[in-house]
Motif scaffolding. Sequence first.
Motif, mmCIF file in Angstrom:
data_model
loop_
_atom_site.group_PDB
_atom_site.id
_atom_site.type_symbol
_atom_site.label_atom_id
_atom_site.label_comp_id
_atom_site.label_asym_id
_atom_site.label_seq_id
_atom_site.Cartn_x
_atom_site.Cartn_y
_atom_site.Cartn_z
ATOM 1 N N LEU A 1 0.659 -1.394 -0.115
ATOM 2 C CA LEU A 1 0.097 -0.164 -0.130
ATOM 3 C C LEU A 1 1.003 1.443 0.092
ATOM 4 O O LEU A 1 1.627 1.221 1.145
ATOM 5 N N GLU A 2 0.823 1.933 -1.183
ATOM 6 C CA GLU A 2 1.602 3.077 -1.281
ATOM 7 C C GLU A 2 1.632 4.245 -0.179
ATOM 8 O O GLU A 2 2.399 4.768 0.211
ATOM 9 N N TYR A 3 0.252 4.412 0.095
ATOM 10 C CA TYR A 3 0.198 5.697 1.201
ATOM 11 C C TYR A 3 0.472 5.411 2.454
ATOM 12 O O TYR A 3 0.837 5.958 3.253
ATOM 13 N N LEU A 4 1.201 3.999 2.631
ATOM 14 C CA LEU A 4 1.682 3.785 4.063
ATOM 15 C C LEU A 4 3.185 3.945 3.852
ATOM 16 O O LEU A 4 3.673 3.313 5.111
ATOM 17 N N ASN A 5 3.809 4.099 3.056
ATOM 18 C CA ASN A 5 5.452 4.230 2.515
ATOM 19 C C ASN A 5 5.996 4.832 3.481
ATOM 20 O O ASN A 5 7.164 4.387 3.963
#
Lengths: 590, 148
Positions: free
Chosen positions: B79-83
């Motif tokens: 999940l990119e937004y959790l990078n």
Amino acid sequence: MGKYSLFLHSSFLKTIFTISFFLLLFISSISYNHTKSLKILTELLVHSYKIQIQLEQLLSYVKDAETGQRGYIITNDSTFLDPYIRGREKVNKSFIVLKELIKNQPKQQANLQELRHLIDARFIRLANSLASISAYGTTQLLGENMVKGKEIMDSIRSLINQMIDLEISYFNSHQAKYNREISFTPFITLLLLLFSLLIIILSFLKINQDLNNLKDSNEKLLITTESIKHAEIIGEFCTSIWDMKANKLIYSDNLYRLLGCEPQSFEPTIDNYLEFIHPDDKSIISRGARDILFNHDTYPHFYRVIRKDDKQRYFQSMGKFIGNSTHISVIKDVTEAHLSSLVLEERNRELEQSNKELAYFNQIASHDLQEPLRKIQTFISLLTTKESSALSEVGKDYFSRIQTSANRMRKLIDDLLLFSRTNKIDKSFEETDLNLILKNVLLELSTSIEEKRADIKSDLLPVLKVIPFQIYQLFQNLISNSLKYSKPDVLPFINFNCEKITAKSYPILKTSSNNVYYKISVKDNGLGFEQQYAEKIFTIFKRLHTSAEYPGTGMGLSICKKIVENHSGFIFAEGWPGIGSVFTIFLPAE
Amino acid sequence: MQQESIYVLLADDDEDDRLFFKEAFDSIKIKTIVKTVNDGVELMDYLTQSKNKLPHILFLDLNMPRKSGMECLLDIKHLEYLNDVAIAIYSTSASEQDIEDAFVKGANVYIKKPNDIEKLKNLLEEVITMNWHYQTSGLNRDGFLLSL
């Protein structure tokens, strides 16, 4: 092919016999010619004598006639005329014989012709003389006639002599010719005979030698055959030889024994053999036989047989072609090996199972047992930091004791895990500089080393193929051990001594004497121990001191021993109470 | 100017561990907001609801029912937004295999649960004051396992 060169090659034998044959043929033909020549010569001689005799006789007939006539003239007795009258007849006969004898000699024929004329002339003279006597008595005419007759007689004699000489010269010339021909014959014949004899003797010697070699080979073969028979019985195997061209099988005696039968008690055929095969495995044998026969393909078989006594056995066979049409099978009774491998497999399965259980136990110990213990410890620490004011002194003491016990339990679990994880499996051996490992261990232990003001020295250690973290653990345990059991009033001194040795100088090492080891001794000046405990200290949980005196789990040295054994090495301990101890490690150099 | 509080989220199924965690943070001087969830499924539910504020640091227990820490780690990394969320593994186990797995899957730091409240306090303090820019590069294997 070395084996066959012992014997005379059949082509060599053939050559020798051909040579001998032609030599003998040659000798025979020479002998035949020789004999023939001799015969011709003899015939010639006889012929020549016959002519000579005949000629002599002819002369004597003429002489007889002459003598008879002379007698008649002198005595006038007519009985003297008999030879004269018969002489004419005999002369004629003699001429016929001579003519026949010299029919192939033109010169003699001419001479004979002349002789005939002379003799005829002589008889005419004789007849004339006789006529003149009966008419005129002894007269001048008679005398004249007799002179003439004598002249003719001389001519006859000379001609006959001439003819005899000619005959002799004929014969001599023939004889010379044949003598030339036959003079070499005996010499050549003898030579050839001797040569043939030599060849035959040589052949005989060679054949004799071959026969002896053959005898030796036969003896060796007999011994080999017997030893194979013996080996078959001892090794529980047997052989089956299949001549596919003749479709004939030969089973060795032991094949029958392995089937529980008397040797050669049934006819060796595949069908008869199939009788003994387990019903489920019959197809293996028939398929194998088909592949051998039609596809020229042979491979190992494993099958069950039911012996005559109804016992089940396991057989294994291996085949091999010899030439195109012979196949040899070696069949082995592998029942014992098979059954024990089954047992072994079962054991392996059990072992695997128990290993799995052990791994599961490790998992429990590492996680599930540590989890509650960690919580107990954390709660204790929470209590002592946050709630200690609410506790009495006795309560605090109790808590401190709980904490000690919990800590000890943690140490035990940690060491137990370390011990069970100290396995060779999956651990990779790497070229490692042991000096570097020791340096890291000293760094790790620097606090306690400084605390005890210990002096640690080391020889140059080798670079070895080891499991690095295990050797790290080993050095750490040994140094910690020495530090722990150091004398309170003496500064600890630990010395690492290293040398390369061969096993034969250390009979204590139970290994091949040529193996090369690095011997690393760790010597300290600590409390030491009684030598009687030298082996016990490596036993798990075995301690020489109480926990109160020297805290510990009793696993440190067990781990050391396990690590050294993982490296195919040895570890020994020596102790002198109050003086110190030496731990000696032998690590293989290769 | 008042410094922004550090928002810390812990996913752990063990009630006692959640308690220790909170206790430790309570006595740390740095301003933190601590939230806990009880397992992996609950964690993922929380992280995927847009109304929820994303934590600065996520403490992740490995051994959890329903959804393990490793599974959560995999999902989070997808999940990119959790990078930007720093991930600290917080586990009883310190087996080489788990540490290696966590490192490869992209965790930032690995903490073995200590058996002393003081040690825990010190560890947590170190984690929240860590230079995350350095630590998140994902290349520093040596300092991955945090111990005191």
